[in-house]
Write a protein that holds these residues in place. Structure first.
Motif, PDB file in Angstrom:
ATOM      1  N   MET A 161      30.235  -4.023  48.434  1.00  0.00           N
ATOM      2  CA  MET A 161      30.936  -3.728  50.139  1.00  0.00           C
ATOM      3  C   MET A 161      29.935  -5.212  50.616  1.00  0.00           C
ATOM      4  SD  MET A 161      29.380  -0.985  52.339  1.00  0.00           S
ATOM      5  CE  MET A 161      27.671  -0.634  52.170  1.00  0.00           C
ATOM      6  N   LEU A 163      29.342  -7.214  53.882  1.00  0.00           N
ATOM      7  CA  LEU A 163      29.629  -7.367  55.390  1.00  0.00           C
ATOM      8  C   LEU A 163      28.818  -8.204  55.994  1.00  0.00           C
ATOM      9  CD1 LEU A 163      29.844  -3.850  54.610  1.00  0.00           C
ATOM     10  CD2 LEU A 163      30.224  -3.806  56.852  1.00  0.00           C
ATOM     11  N   THR A 164      27.265  -8.082  55.602  1.00  0.00           N
ATOM     12  CA  THR A 164      26.295  -8.764  56.269  1.00  0.00           C
ATOM     13  C   THR A 164      25.993 -10.281  56.044  1.00  0.00           C
ATOM     14  OG1 THR A 164      25.074  -6.413  56.127  1.00  0.00           O
ATOM     15  CG2 THR A 164      23.802  -8.308  56.656  1.00  0.00           C
ATOM     16  N   GLY A 169      24.379  -8.944  61.463  1.00  0.00           N
ATOM     17  CA  GLY A 169      23.801  -7.575  60.724  1.00  0.00           C
ATOM     18  C   GLY A 169      24.541  -6.319  61.594  1.00  0.00           C
ATOM     19  N   SER A 170      23.946  -5.890  62.278  1.00  0.00           N
ATOM     20  CA  SER A 170      24.368  -4.693  63.164  1.00  0.00           C
ATOM     21  C   SER A 170      25.635  -5.281  63.853  1.00  0.00           C
ATOM     22  CB  SER A 170      23.428  -4.104  64.361  1.00  0.00           C
ATOM     23  OG  SER A 170      22.262  -3.743  63.874  1.00  0.00           O
ATOM     24  N   PHE A 195      21.896  -9.465  51.552  1.00  0.00           N
ATOM     25  CA  PHE A 195      21.744  -8.023  51.321  1.00  0.00           C
ATOM     26  C   PHE A 195      22.632  -7.365  50.578  1.00  0.00           C
ATOM     27  CE2 PHE A 195      19.104  -8.110  55.758  1.00  0.00           C
ATOM     28  CZ  PHE A 195      18.194  -8.553  54.969  1.00  0.00           C
ATOM     29  N   ILE A 196      23.490  -7.962  49.813  1.00  0.00           N
ATOM     30  CA  ILE A 196      24.730  -7.383  48.890  1.00  0.00           C
ATOM     31  C   ILE A 196      24.173  -6.608  47.575  1.00  0.00           C
ATOM     32  CG2 ILE A 196      27.009  -7.548  47.947  1.00  0.00           C
ATOM     33  CD1 ILE A 196      26.517  -8.406  51.029  1.00  0.00           C
ATOM     34  N   THR A 197      24.011  -5.436  47.931  1.00  0.00           N
ATOM     35  CA  THR A 197      23.783  -4.270  46.942  1.00  0.00           C
ATOM     36  C   THR A 197      24.822  -4.368  45.679  1.00  0.00           C
ATOM     37  OG1 THR A 197      22.841  -2.828  48.692  1.00  0.00           O
ATOM     38  CG2 THR A 197      23.248  -1.865  46.498  1.00  0.00           C
ATOM     39  N   LYS A 255      13.411  -5.928  48.074  1.00  0.00           N
ATOM     40  CA  LYS A 255      13.588  -4.536  48.976  1.00  0.00           C
ATOM     41  C   LYS A 255      12.551  -3.539  48.281  1.00  0.00           C
ATOM     42  CE  LYS A 255      18.371  -4.304  50.462  1.00  0.00           C
ATOM     43  NZ  LYS A 255      19.269  -3.746  49.212  1.00  0.00           N
TER      44      LYS A 255
HETATM   45  C1  LIG Z   1      18.891  -0.710  51.435  1.00  0.00           C
HETATM   46  C2  LIG Z   1      19.953  -1.547  51.980  1.00  0.00           C
HETATM   47  C3  LIG Z   1      21.127  -1.937  51.599  1.00  0.00           C
HETATM   48  C4  LIG Z   1      22.030  -2.705  51.961  1.00  0.00           C
HETATM   49  N1  LIG Z   1      23.224  -3.079  51.155  1.00  0.00           N
HETATM   50  C5  LIG Z   1      24.059  -3.718  52.017  1.00  0.00           C
HETATM   51  C6  LIG Z   1      25.235  -4.106  51.401  1.00  0.00           C
HETATM   52  O1  LIG Z   1      25.650  -3.783  50.034  1.00  0.00           O
HETATM   53  N2  LIG Z   1      26.439  -4.796  51.863  1.00  0.00           N
HETATM   54  C7  LIG Z   1      26.089  -5.496  53.224  1.00  0.00           C
HETATM   55  O2  LIG Z   1      26.852  -6.020  53.678  1.00  0.00           O
HETATM   56  N3  LIG Z   1      24.823  -5.073  53.827  1.00  0.00           N
HETATM   57  C8  LIG Z   1      24.056  -4.449  53.235  1.00  0.00           C
HETATM   58  N4  LIG Z   1      22.905  -4.150  53.962  1.00  0.00           N
HETATM   59  C9  LIG Z   1      22.618  -4.823  55.099  1.00  0.00           C
HETATM   60  C10 LIG Z   1      22.724  -3.999  56.407  1.00  0.00           C
HETATM   61  O3  LIG Z   1      24.074  -3.624  56.422  1.00  0.00           O
HETATM   62  C11 LIG Z   1      22.066  -4.482  57.420  1.00  0.00           C
HETATM   63  O4  LIG Z   1      20.640  -4.794  57.086  1.00  0.00           O
HETATM   64  C12 LIG Z   1      22.400  -4.026  58.844  1.00  0.00           C
HETATM   65  O5  LIG Z   1      23.700  -4.339  59.047  1.00  0.00           O
HETATM   66  C13 LIG Z   1      21.509  -4.337  60.017  1.00  0.00           C
HETATM   67  O6  LIG Z   1      21.532  -5.695  60.012  1.00  0.00           O
HETATM   68  P1  LIG Z   1      19.995  -6.556  60.196  1.00  0.00           P
HETATM   69  O7  LIG Z   1      19.240  -6.227  58.993  1.00  0.00           O
HETATM   70  O8  LIG Z   1      20.535  -7.884  60.307  1.00  0.00           O
HETATM   71  O9  LIG Z   1      19.566  -6.141  61.530  1.00  0.00           O
HETATM   72  P2  LIG Z   1      19.665  -6.322  62.973  1.00  0.00           P
HETATM   73  O10 LIG Z   1      21.112  -6.115  63.362  1.00  0.00           O
HETATM   74  O11 LIG Z   1      18.895  -7.848  63.414  1.00  0.00           O
HETATM   75  O12 LIG Z   1      18.977  -4.941  63.575  1.00  0.00           O
HETATM   76  C14 LIG Z   1      17.409  -5.099  63.557  1.00  0.00           C
HETATM   77  C15 LIG Z   1      17.013  -3.984  64.553  1.00  0.00           C
HETATM   78  O13 LIG Z   1      17.655  -4.203  66.019  1.00  0.00           O
HETATM   79  C16 LIG Z   1      18.628  -3.094  66.189  1.00  0.00           C
HETATM   80  N5  LIG Z   1      19.461  -3.451  67.130  1.00  0.00           N
HETATM   81  C17 LIG Z   1      20.574  -4.260  66.873  1.00  0.00           C
HETATM   82  N6  LIG Z   1      21.439  -4.492  67.496  1.00  0.00           N
HETATM   83  C18 LIG Z   1      21.056  -3.580  68.730  1.00  0.00           C
HETATM   84  C19 LIG Z   1      21.793  -3.279  70.076  1.00  0.00           C
HETATM   85  N7  LIG Z   1      22.715  -3.967  70.491  1.00  0.00           N
HETATM   86  N8  LIG Z   1      20.970  -2.781  70.814  1.00  0.00           N
HETATM   87  C20 LIG Z   1      19.656  -1.817  70.325  1.00  0.00           C
HETATM   88  N9  LIG Z   1      19.060  -2.060  69.036  1.00  0.00           N
HETATM   89  C21 LIG Z   1      19.952  -2.994  68.511  1.00  0.00           C
HETATM   90  C22 LIG Z   1      18.712  -2.261  64.958  1.00  0.00           C
HETATM   91  O14 LIG Z   1      18.936  -0.739  65.221  1.00  0.00           O
HETATM   92  C23 LIG Z   1      17.371  -2.555  64.091  1.00  0.00           C
HETATM   93  O15 LIG Z   1      16.735  -1.837  64.653  1.00  0.00           O
HETATM   94  C24 LIG Z   1      21.949  -3.458  53.212  1.00  0.00           C
HETATM   95  C25 LIG Z   1      20.640  -3.052  53.733  1.00  0.00           C
HETATM   96  C26 LIG Z   1      19.647  -2.522  53.201  1.00  0.00           C
HETATM   97  C27 LIG Z   1      18.346  -2.121  53.809  1.00  0.00           C
END
Ligand SMILES: Cc1cc2nc3c(=O)[nH]c(=O)nc-3n(C[C@H](O)[C@H](O)[C@H](O)COP(=O)(O)OP(=O)(O)OC[C@H]3O[C@@H](n4cnc5c(N)ncnc54)[C@H](O)[C@@H]3O)c2cc1C
Length: 308
Positions: A161, A163-164, A169-170, A195-197, A255
């Motif tokens: 999948m 997405l990121t 991210g979020s 971060f694509i697993t 990771k």
């Molecule tokens: C083990 C692992 C496997 C993964 N596998 C995949 C994968 O297969 N495919 C894929 O697409 N992605 C994958 N990811 C990525 C994952 O989806 C992202 O890490 C996640 O979406 C968070 O995005 P970010 O790391 O950019 O953190 P950010 O979005 O920058 O968030 C950082 C911190 O800020 C907080 N935050 C963010 N926005 C807000 C807000 N509006 N209000 C308050 N707090 C907020 C978050 O809760 C978090 O604590 C994986 C991540 C991990 C750890």
């Protein structure tokens, strides 16, 4: 059997006494199953986990993944586990028998997977594939199901999948991966996913990536996002593999503790020729992609509680 993975008695208490999953066997859909059969399936999962998957935990982490000439290699010991896992049909437990599965209730699948979760680095490969296969089963055209689903559900091909992105991210609605419409109805993608697993590996000959992107001209935010299928190798009409698609693994990301899991930075369309097919309807990408999460985490409980 004593083991370090999970408490067998706890699991059986939750399934058989608390959730009373045997009541599912009263439903026409699950009539051919029984408590004894459920018990036997869990015993088989335990056997595979204890004898084959658990022993690869340490060496999988020590050996880790490596990237050589654009191809990613997983720890050697994962190959045998993956073969046994696929042969045992563990990724197709809930699929209908017509689709190559066993038609079991989802709650059983979730419980069986619990035996493998201790080695997340390994389970991520078949786990992601199962989720992606179900997306295609639920939202794909008949042609896409024939082309991809049938071979993904058996584990012959894998899935992910995507997405990121570096700036999304979020807040995935910020994504900037672009999809350009082609005269033949397909698309060409351009963008970077991080971060694509299981983003690449040598466990299967092909990998089908569901990728979130925005079709040129579509609105900003989540409402403008569509979902695309991007195969590592294009598939010819006769089912054979065609050309290597235009995307590459630029890096394996670190990771801690899951070195055996290939976490990839993927660059799509550096040469302007990354083939992609729309999955489902345009601008419905977020809704569709999150079925992966839903189907894998909550559906088992929902089934057990009889709310599906
Ligand atoms: C083990 C692992 C496997 C993964 N596998 C995949 C994968 O297969 N495919 C894929 O697409 N992605 C994958 N990811 C990525 C994952 O989806 C992202 O890490 C996640 O979406 C968070 O995005 P970010 O790391 O950019 O953190 P950010 O979005 O920058 O968030 C950082 C911190 O800020 C907080 N935050 C963010 N926005 C807000 C807000 N509006 N209000 C308050 N707090 C907020 C978050 O809760 C978090 O604590 C994986 C991540 C991990 C750890």
């Amino acid at each position: 059997m004593a083991n370090l993975i999970l408490d067998e008695r706890d699991q059986k208490f939750v399934l058989f006494e608390m959730l009373e999953v045997d009541k599912l066997c009263e439903k026409p859909r699950y009539q051919e199953f029984s408590l004894e059969l459920f018990d036997m399936i869990l015993a088989e999962a335990q056997k595979l986990a204890v004898n084959e998957v658990f022993p690869t935990l340490v060496d999988g982490d020590r050996e880790g993944c490596r990237l050589e000439d654009g191809q990613l290699f997983v720890p050697k010991s994962f190959h045998r586990c993956y073969k046994l896992y696929c042969e045992g049909g563990w990724g197709a437990m809930t699929c209908s028998p017509e689709a190559g599965g066993q038609g079991l209730p989802y709650v059983l699948s979730v419980a069986a997977k619990d035996w493998f979760v201790h080695n997340f680095a390994f389970l991520a490969y078949p786990g992601l594939s199962e989720g992606a296969a179900h997306l295609i089963e639920a939202f794909g055209t008949e042609e896409q199901k024939k082309k991809y689903f049938a071979r993904m559900v058996t584990g012959e091909w894998a899935g992910t999948m995507c997405l990121t992105e570096p700036n999304a991210g979020s807040d995935v609605g910020n994504l900037s991966t672009k999809a350009v419409r082609q005269p033949d109805g397909t698309f060409r993608l351009q963008g970077t996913k991080i971060f694509i697993t299981a983003g690449d590996h040598d466990l299967t000959e092909n990998i089908v990536h569901p990728v979130l992107a925005r079709i040129e001209g579509d609105p900003p935010g989540t409402k403008g996002i569509s979902l695309f299928l991007v195969p590592k190798y294009l598939v010819n009409e006769d089912g054979s593999l065609g050309r290597r698609n235009d995307f590459e693994v630029a890096n394996i990301e670190e990771k801690m503790g899951i070195h055996g899991s290939a976490t990839c930075l993927l660059n799509f369309g550096d040469n302007g020729d990354c083939y992609a097919e729309l999955l489902g309807e345009e601008r419905q990408g977020m809704k569709i992609m999150f079925q992966i999460q839903l189907s894998r985490s909550t559906a088992g409980m929902a089934t057990a509680l009889n709310i599906r």
